[in-house]
Design a protein around this motif. Sequence first.
Motif, PDB file in Angstrom:
ATOM      1  N   LYS A  24      49.958  37.002  30.068  1.00  0.00           N
ATOM      2  CA  LYS A  24      49.739  38.096  31.004  1.00  0.00           C
ATOM      3  C   LYS A  24      48.834  37.602  32.136  1.00  0.00           C
ATOM      4  O   LYS A  24      47.830  36.941  31.890  1.00  0.00           O
ATOM      5  N   THR A  25      49.187  37.909  33.376  1.00  0.00           N
ATOM      6  CA  THR A  25      48.333  37.551  34.504  1.00  0.00           C
ATOM      7  C   THR A  25      47.975  38.807  35.290  1.00  0.00           C
ATOM      8  O   THR A  25      48.826  39.651  35.552  1.00  0.00           O
ATOM      9  N   VAL A  26      46.711  38.905  35.643  1.00  0.00           N
ATOM     10  CA  VAL A  26      46.200  40.048  36.393  1.00  0.00           C
ATOM     11  C   VAL A  26      45.488  39.530  37.640  1.00  0.00           C
ATOM     12  O   VAL A  26      44.612  38.663  37.548  1.00  0.00           O
ATOM     13  N   CYS A  27      45.848  40.044  38.800  1.00  0.00           N
ATOM     14  CA  CYS A  27      45.210  39.649  40.062  1.00  0.00           C
ATOM     15  C   CYS A  27      44.157  40.680  40.455  1.00  0.00           C
ATOM     16  O   CYS A  27      44.422  41.888  40.416  1.00  0.00           O
ATOM     17  N   VAL A  28      42.996  40.197  40.847  1.00  0.00           N
ATOM     18  CA  VAL A  28      41.930  41.076  41.318  1.00  0.00           C
ATOM     19  C   VAL A  28      41.473  40.576  42.682  1.00  0.00           C
ATOM     20  O   VAL A  28      40.850  39.519  42.785  1.00  0.00           O
ATOM     21  N   VAL A  29      41.814  41.314  43.727  1.00  0.00           N
ATOM     22  CA  VAL A  29      41.354  40.955  45.075  1.00  0.00           C
ATOM     23  C   VAL A  29      39.948  41.530  45.225  1.00  0.00           C
ATOM     24  O   VAL A  29      39.759  42.753  45.234  1.00  0.00           O
ATOM     25  N   ALA A  30      38.968  40.649  45.286  1.00  0.00           N
ATOM     26  CA  ALA A  30      37.581  41.109  45.238  1.00  0.00           C
ATOM     27  C   ALA A  30      36.655  40.183  45.999  1.00  0.00           C
ATOM     28  O   ALA A  30      36.823  38.963  45.986  1.00  0.00           O
ATOM     29  N   ASP A  31      35.666  40.785  46.658  1.00  0.00           N
ATOM     30  CA  ASP A  31      34.565  40.048  47.258  1.00  0.00           C
ATOM     31  C   ASP A  31      33.408  40.129  46.267  1.00  0.00           C
ATOM     32  O   ASP A  31      32.802  41.185  46.082  1.00  0.00           O
ATOM     33  N   LEU A  32      33.113  39.020  45.621  1.00  0.00           N
ATOM     34  CA  LEU A  32      32.116  39.029  44.554  1.00  0.00           C
ATOM     35  C   LEU A  32      30.692  39.224  45.057  1.00  0.00           C
ATOM     36  O   LEU A  32      29.782  39.459  44.259  1.00  0.00           O
ATOM     37  N   SER A  33      30.494  39.126  46.356  1.00  0.00           N
ATOM     38  CA  SER A  33      29.147  39.380  46.892  1.00  0.00           C
ATOM     39  C   SER A  33      28.851  40.878  46.934  1.00  0.00           C
ATOM     40  O   SER A  33      27.712  41.281  47.186  1.00  0.00           O
ATOM     41  N   GLN A  34      29.876  41.690  46.685  1.00  0.00           N
ATOM     42  CA  GLN A  34      29.719  43.133  46.682  1.00  0.00           C
ATOM     43  C   GLN A  34      29.783  43.673  45.252  1.00  0.00           C
ATOM     44  O   GLN A  34      30.576  43.204  44.432  1.00  0.00           O
ATOM     45  N   LYS A  35      28.963  44.656  44.958  1.00  0.00           N
ATOM     46  CA  LYS A  35      28.912  45.246  43.617  1.00  0.00           C
ATOM     47  C   LYS A  35      30.293  45.719  43.170  1.00  0.00           C
ATOM     48  O   LYS A  35      30.688  45.525  42.017  1.00  0.00           O
ATOM     49  N   GLU A  36      31.038  46.339  44.086  1.00  0.00           N
ATOM     50  CA  GLU A  36      32.356  46.870  43.740  1.00  0.00           C
ATOM     51  C   GLU A  36      33.322  45.752  43.340  1.00  0.00           C
ATOM     52  O   GLU A  36      34.158  45.928  42.448  1.00  0.00           O
ATOM     53  N   GLY A  37      33.215  44.625  44.027  1.00  0.00           N
ATOM     54  CA  GLY A  37      34.079  43.489  43.711  1.00  0.00           C
ATOM     55  C   GLY A  37      33.811  42.962  42.313  1.00  0.00           C
ATOM     56  O   GLY A  37      34.732  42.705  41.524  1.00  0.00           O
ATOM     57  N   LEU A  38      32.548  42.821  42.003  1.00  0.00           N
ATOM     58  CA  LEU A  38      32.157  42.331  40.680  1.00  0.00           C
ATOM     59  C   LEU A  38      32.622  43.293  39.596  1.00  0.00           C
ATOM     60  O   LEU A  38      33.189  42.884  38.570  1.00  0.00           O
ATOM     61  N   GLU A  39      32.402  44.573  39.825  1.00  0.00           N
ATOM     62  CA  GLU A  39      32.801  45.579  38.833  1.00  0.00           C
ATOM     63  C   GLU A  39      34.310  45.600  38.614  1.00  0.00           C
ATOM     64  O   GLU A  39      34.784  45.823  37.500  1.00  0.00           O
ATOM     65  N   SER A  40      35.066  45.348  39.668  1.00  0.00           N
ATOM     66  CA  SER A  40      36.530  45.370  39.535  1.00  0.00           C
ATOM     67  C   SER A  40      37.019  44.207  38.665  1.00  0.00           C
ATOM     68  O   SER A  40      38.012  44.350  37.935  1.00  0.00           O
ATOM     69  N   VAL A  41      36.336  43.068  38.728  1.00  0.00           N
ATOM     70  CA  VAL A  41      36.714  41.927  37.880  1.00  0.00           C
ATOM     71  C   VAL A  41      36.420  42.240  36.417  1.00  0.00           C
ATOM     72  O   VAL A  41      37.247  41.988  35.536  1.00  0.00           O
ATOM     73  N   VAL A  42      35.244  42.798  36.141  1.00  0.00           N
ATOM     74  CA  VAL A  42      34.874  43.142  34.765  1.00  0.00           C
ATOM     75  C   VAL A  42      35.823  44.197  34.207  1.00  0.00           C
ATOM     76  O   VAL A  42      36.261  44.113  33.047  1.00  0.00           O
ATOM     77  N   LYS A  43      36.180  45.181  35.024  1.00  0.00           N
ATOM     78  CA  LYS A  43      37.108  46.238  34.590  1.00  0.00           C
ATOM     79  C   LYS A  43      38.476  45.651  34.252  1.00  0.00           C
ATOM     80  O   LYS A  43      39.079  46.002  33.225  1.00  0.00           O
ATOM     81  N   ALA A  44      38.953  44.757  35.105  1.00  0.00           N
ATOM     82  CA  ALA A  44      40.258  44.139  34.858  1.00  0.00           C
ATOM     83  C   ALA A  44      40.233  43.302  33.580  1.00  0.00           C
ATOM     84  O   ALA A  44      41.205  43.291  32.807  1.00  0.00           O
ATOM     85  N   ALA A  45      39.123  42.616  33.331  1.00  0.00           N
ATOM     86  CA  ALA A  45      38.998  41.803  32.120  1.00  0.00           C
ATOM     87  C   ALA A  45      39.020  42.692  30.879  1.00  0.00           C
ATOM     88  O   ALA A  45      39.680  42.380  29.883  1.00  0.00           O
ATOM     89  N   ALA A  46      38.302  43.804  30.962  1.00  0.00           N
ATOM     90  CA  ALA A  46      38.257  44.731  29.822  1.00  0.00           C
ATOM     91  C   ALA A  46      39.645  45.289  29.514  1.00  0.00           C
ATOM     92  O   ALA A  46      40.029  45.428  28.344  1.00  0.00           O
ATOM     93  N   GLU A  47      40.407  45.587  30.557  1.00  0.00           N
ATOM     94  CA  GLU A  47      41.743  46.155  30.367  1.00  0.00           C
ATOM     95  C   GLU A  47      42.741  45.117  29.861  1.00  0.00           C
ATOM     96  O   GLU A  47      43.703  45.453  29.173  1.00  0.00           O
ATOM     97  N   ALA A  48      42.503  43.847  30.198  1.00  0.00           N
ATOM     98  CA  ALA A  48      43.426  42.784  29.781  1.00  0.00           C
ATOM     99  C   ALA A  48      43.151  42.296  28.362  1.00  0.00           C
ATOM    100  O   ALA A  48      43.996  41.646  27.747  1.00  0.00           O
ATOM    101  N   PHE A  49      41.987  42.641  27.834  1.00  0.00           N
ATOM    102  CA  PHE A  49      41.581  42.161  26.514  1.00  0.00           C
ATOM    103  C   PHE A  49      42.305  42.922  25.414  1.00  0.00           C
ATOM    104  O   PHE A  49      42.509  44.132  25.494  1.00  0.00           O
TER     105      PHE A  49
END
Length: 264
Positions: A66-91
Amino acid sequence: MSSADLGRALCIITGASRGFGRTVALQMSRSVKSGSALVLAARSGDELRALQVELSGSEAGRAGLKTVCVVADLSQKEGLESVVKAAAEAFSEDMEHIILINNAASLGDVSRFAKDFTNMADVDSYLSFNVSSFLCLTASILQRFPQRPGLKRTVVNVSSACALQPFSSWVLYCSGKAARHMMFRVLAQEEPDLRVLNYSPGPMATAMLEEGRSRTGDSGLKKLISDLYSDGKLVACEDSCAKMMKLLLEDKFKSGDHIDVFDV
């Protein structure tokens, strides 16, 4: 898990759209078991989606990766949170390995020297993307996936010789890499169950090094980079990544160590 593979894994890769990160995604897809998931994060959506298409058409993709793409700017709180959320959903609960590859980084303004950085906003912006987000994403993933029996956790910092050695006019890049290096050394002491690797992939023909070749303010360093190109001394992303994968598969490194591509 055997040394032949990394198990049924959830692997999060930052800066996955190009260069070394893209190569890591491709090689990782061949090193995990069926039922694994890759969470690919980067700022470039088009390049991420192109990588996702390539992975879905690969043997690993056809075998249930399974591959999940997350378009995110990690310097922003929202970007970081979107990566963690995607990881949680893919687990999924049958996964046996969490792998975080902290690859995202920027070179910074290498046309200027240390004495030229008087604007705090410039420095803060660089450190936010390269250092603060690095620590906060790692911490967030470790909190989201705490230690438990049957779950191995590995975190990798894609480092550089610049973490250990000063390079004139590269003050931001060297400082950021040094900070990340020490953060992971501390983490290895604090979390003995965790596998922590600082991996320096060497000078590769990436967009970042090309930027360094054209913009570096120090003439000596600029010539050194140009000579790497003309003398054919650059390391192929595929070769460097293969050595990192070898380290992860063999799993014999001392947690927290800095290992250079030329030492593998």
